[in-house]
Design a protein around this motif. Sequence first.
Motif, mmCIF file in Angstrom:
data_model
loop_
_atom_site.group_PDB
_atom_site.id
_atom_site.type_symbol
_atom_site.label_atom_id
_atom_site.label_comp_id
_atom_site.label_asym_id
_atom_site.label_seq_id
_atom_site.Cartn_x
_atom_site.Cartn_y
_atom_site.Cartn_z
ATOM 1 N N GLY A 54 0.768 -1.247 0.100
ATOM 2 C CA GLY A 54 0.063 0.087 -0.097
ATOM 3 C C GLY A 54 0.783 1.207 0.020
ATOM 4 O O GLY A 54 0.470 2.037 -0.693
ATOM 5 N N LEU A 55 1.749 1.317 0.784
ATOM 6 C CA LEU A 55 2.619 2.460 0.778
ATOM 7 C C LEU A 55 3.413 2.764 -0.543
ATOM 8 O O LEU A 55 3.620 3.670 -0.879
ATOM 9 N N PHE A 56 4.131 1.667 -1.048
ATOM 10 C CA PHE A 56 4.558 1.971 -2.138
ATOM 11 C C PHE A 56 3.526 2.176 -3.398
ATOM 12 O O PHE A 56 4.096 3.212 -4.124
ATOM 13 N N SER A 57 2.288 1.740 -3.376
ATOM 14 C CA SER A 57 1.494 2.035 -4.282
ATOM 15 C C SER A 57 1.159 3.557 -4.439
ATOM 16 O O SER A 57 0.743 3.976 -5.152
ATOM 17 N N ALA A 58 1.095 4.045 -3.156
ATOM 18 C CA ALA A 58 0.920 5.534 -2.931
ATOM 19 C C ALA A 58 1.657 6.458 -3.877
ATOM 20 O O ALA A 58 1.201 7.357 -4.403
ATOM 21 N N GLY A 59 2.618 5.953 -3.647
ATOM 22 C CA GLY A 59 3.771 6.898 -4.633
ATOM 23 C C GLY A 59 3.462 6.818 -6.322
ATOM 24 O O GLY A 59 3.646 7.797 -6.904
ATOM 25 N N ILE A 60 3.207 5.689 -6.753
ATOM 26 C CA ILE A 60 2.914 5.444 -8.017
ATOM 27 C C ILE A 60 1.593 6.037 -8.298
ATOM 28 O O ILE A 60 1.488 6.802 -9.269
ATOM 29 N N LEU A 61 0.505 5.713 -7.553
ATOM 30 C CA LEU A 61 -0.695 6.336 -7.865
ATOM 31 C C LEU A 61 -0.653 7.970 -7.755
ATOM 32 O O LEU A 61 -1.488 8.619 -8.462
ATOM 33 N N ALA A 62 0.214 8.450 -6.998
ATOM 34 C CA ALA A 62 0.289 10.161 -6.912
ATOM 35 C C ALA A 62 0.917 10.684 -8.057
ATOM 36 O O ALA A 62 0.661 11.781 -8.289
ATOM 37 N N THR A 63 1.375 9.802 -9.017
ATOM 38 C CA THR A 63 1.975 10.267 -10.341
ATOM 39 C C THR A 63 0.984 10.627 -11.275
ATOM 40 O O THR A 63 1.091 11.002 -12.152
ATOM 41 N N LEU A 64 -0.097 9.671 -10.832
ATOM 42 C CA LEU A 64 -1.432 9.678 -11.894
ATOM 43 C C LEU A 64 -2.466 10.524 -11.451
ATOM 44 O O LEU A 64 -3.364 10.822 -12.199
ATOM 45 N N LEU A 65 -2.738 10.588 -10.189
ATOM 46 C CA LEU A 65 -4.026 11.335 -9.706
ATOM 47 C C LEU A 65 -3.273 12.308 -8.591
ATOM 48 O O LEU A 65 -2.315 12.008 -7.789
ATOM 49 N N SER A 66 -4.181 13.193 -8.429
ATOM 50 C CA SER A 66 -3.997 14.217 -7.290
ATOM 51 C C SER A 66 -4.251 13.381 -6.022
ATOM 52 O O SER A 66 -4.964 12.513 -5.642
ATOM 53 N N PRO A 67 -3.208 13.753 -4.933
ATOM 54 C CA PRO A 67 -3.483 12.968 -3.647
ATOM 55 C C PRO A 67 -4.926 13.225 -3.039
ATOM 56 O O PRO A 67 -5.300 12.569 -2.250
ATOM 57 N N ILE A 68 -5.079 14.664 -3.282
ATOM 58 C CA ILE A 68 -6.426 14.893 -2.791
ATOM 59 C C ILE A 68 -7.719 14.098 -3.453
ATOM 60 O O ILE A 68 -8.655 13.528 -2.711
ATOM 61 N N ILE A 69 -7.540 13.558 -4.707
ATOM 62 C CA ILE A 69 -8.411 12.691 -5.326
ATOM 63 C C ILE A 69 -8.563 11.422 -4.678
ATOM 64 O O ILE A 69 -9.417 10.726 -4.402
ATOM 65 N N LEU A 70 -7.118 10.817 -4.458
ATOM 66 C CA LEU A 70 -6.909 9.644 -3.898
ATOM 67 C C LEU A 70 -7.607 9.668 -2.562
ATOM 68 O O LEU A 70 -8.220 8.475 -2.159
ATOM 69 N N MET A 71 -7.166 10.388 -1.809
ATOM 70 C CA MET A 71 -7.736 10.214 -0.328
ATOM 71 C C MET A 71 -9.367 10.403 -0.328
ATOM 72 O O MET A 71 -9.855 9.964 0.315
ATOM 73 N N THR A 72 -9.622 11.303 -1.237
ATOM 74 C CA THR A 72 -11.280 11.530 -1.340
ATOM 75 C C THR A 72 -11.996 9.899 -1.811
ATOM 76 O O THR A 72 -12.746 9.591 -1.126
ATOM 77 N N LEU A 73 -11.282 9.321 -2.764
ATOM 78 C CA LEU A 73 -11.770 8.011 -3.135
ATOM 79 C C LEU A 73 -11.716 7.025 -1.957
ATOM 80 O O LEU A 73 -12.466 5.861 -1.979
ATOM 81 N N SER A 74 -10.403 7.157 -1.164
ATOM 82 C CA SER A 74 -10.367 6.241 -0.308
ATOM 83 C C SER A 74 -11.547 6.473 0.742
ATOM 84 O O SER A 74 -12.259 5.506 1.354
ATOM 85 N N GLY A 75 -12.100 7.759 1.305
ATOM 86 C CA GLY A 75 -13.309 7.991 1.961
ATOM 87 C C GLY A 75 -14.377 7.278 1.555
ATOM 88 O O GLY A 75 -15.276 6.665 2.082
ATOM 89 N N ILE A 76 -14.791 7.536 0.403
ATOM 90 C CA ILE A 76 -15.683 7.032 -0.373
ATOM 91 C C ILE A 76 -15.797 5.427 -0.501
ATOM 92 O O ILE A 76 -16.940 5.047 -0.321
ATOM 93 N N SER A 77 -14.750 4.869 -0.424
ATOM 94 C CA SER A 77 -14.585 3.524 -0.463
ATOM 95 C C SER A 77 -15.017 3.083 0.932
ATOM 96 O O SER A 77 -15.752 1.915 1.060
ATOM 97 N N LEU A 78 -14.636 3.814 1.951
ATOM 98 C CA LEU A 78 -15.253 3.196 3.328
ATOM 99 C C LEU A 78 -16.460 3.397 3.356
ATOM 100 O O LEU A 78 -17.287 2.421 4.223
#
Length: 410
Positions: free
Chosen positions: A356-380
């Motif tokens: 998960g920690l390594f994936s965060a670095g890769i995903l952050a190059t594709l999408l904004s961290p704000i968008i990724l954090m929001t998607l995590s909240g929606i997933s919960l």
Amino acid sequence: MKNKNIQLLLFCRILTNFMDSFYVFATIWYVKEVTDSPIYIGIVGFVTAVPTFLQLFFGPFIDNAPKKFLLLLSMGVQGVIFLILAILYDVGSLPIFLLLFLIFCATLFAELSYPTENALVPDLVEERDLPQINSIFTFTYSGINLIAAGASGIIIALVDIGTIFRINAGVFLLSFLLLRLFLRLPFIENWKKSTDVTSFFSNYKKELVQGFTYVRSLHTLKRLLGIFILVNLLVCISLGLLPILSTSPQAYGYWSAAISAGTLTGGLLSSLLSRFRLRTALVWLYAIAGGCWIGSVLLSNHIFLLSLIFFSIAWAAIGASGVILQTTLQVNLSPEFRGRGLTLVMAILGSVTPIGLFSAGILATLLSPIILMTLSGISLIFVAVYYAVNPIFNKLTTMDQPFEHGYLEA
């Protein structure tokens, strides 16, 4: 608590826990400032998380080696590593990959000390005092993580990483000296014949396979476990996003403190949920976690203090759900397979964290961290809805009542 050996172990744990938090925090922020690369930040998270997973394999070494020797080895090696890091930094010859390799080694030896202490403590106290001592060590560990998380950001803003390395070297070498001189065990430790190391790994693999086969036979519990693994992956990705999202070391420290405070609070309050049906508790916990998570992200650039409060509440709900899962596993796994089932869960969760920690670095190059954090909240929130509408969870009782009856021959 008049036991001098226990007092010494606790004192050294307090010192080294602070230093562990400081150097991990400092390394993440240093790599961010030097590289400005989300991928490198993800690699740091991966490097510092893998030793926690490898801790699962320390058992035979701890059983066969003198415990005092292992503690001295842990403190001494870490002290030397940080001394080398401080020198390399001061002479301007500390490439990122060498830094990450040495930090990995330091973290690996740090992880050796915790199970060694846990294995040594029962030999130093009366059995009737063991619950109290374990509680003190656990609370100390959690409390220090909370304090260190908040203090790290402030300290990193005031001093450079070289200073952190020098302080770490001094503290670990001091701990080595204190344990060497003053830890006086009431028995003589000797090396044991390590004839069972190979068989340990063979048995470990066998138990993982048996645990997987057994858990797979549990109709409802395997779905609960699958969802929890998914949630763990989501929150680990989010942990990796926090240093990328933060604009200052202080902000990153405040995010980390909010996580520690929330997790500690959730763990303390989880017992209050024992009277509710498991399904109801999980639906509300994940709905609260998801709602507060999204609220925290939306407020992060506007009202930072309120954002931290929402984030801490979200983590309190996540922390409580973790305790609930642990209790549910203990209650529903048959005694014949409880050890193997819990070993399987530990192995899976331990492997998910660095991924998960390594994936965060890769995903952050594709999408904004704000968008990724929001998607995590929606997933919960989707997890809460899944628990609410899926009929398979209708039979869930309270978390201290079993609902599975699967059985396989050992």
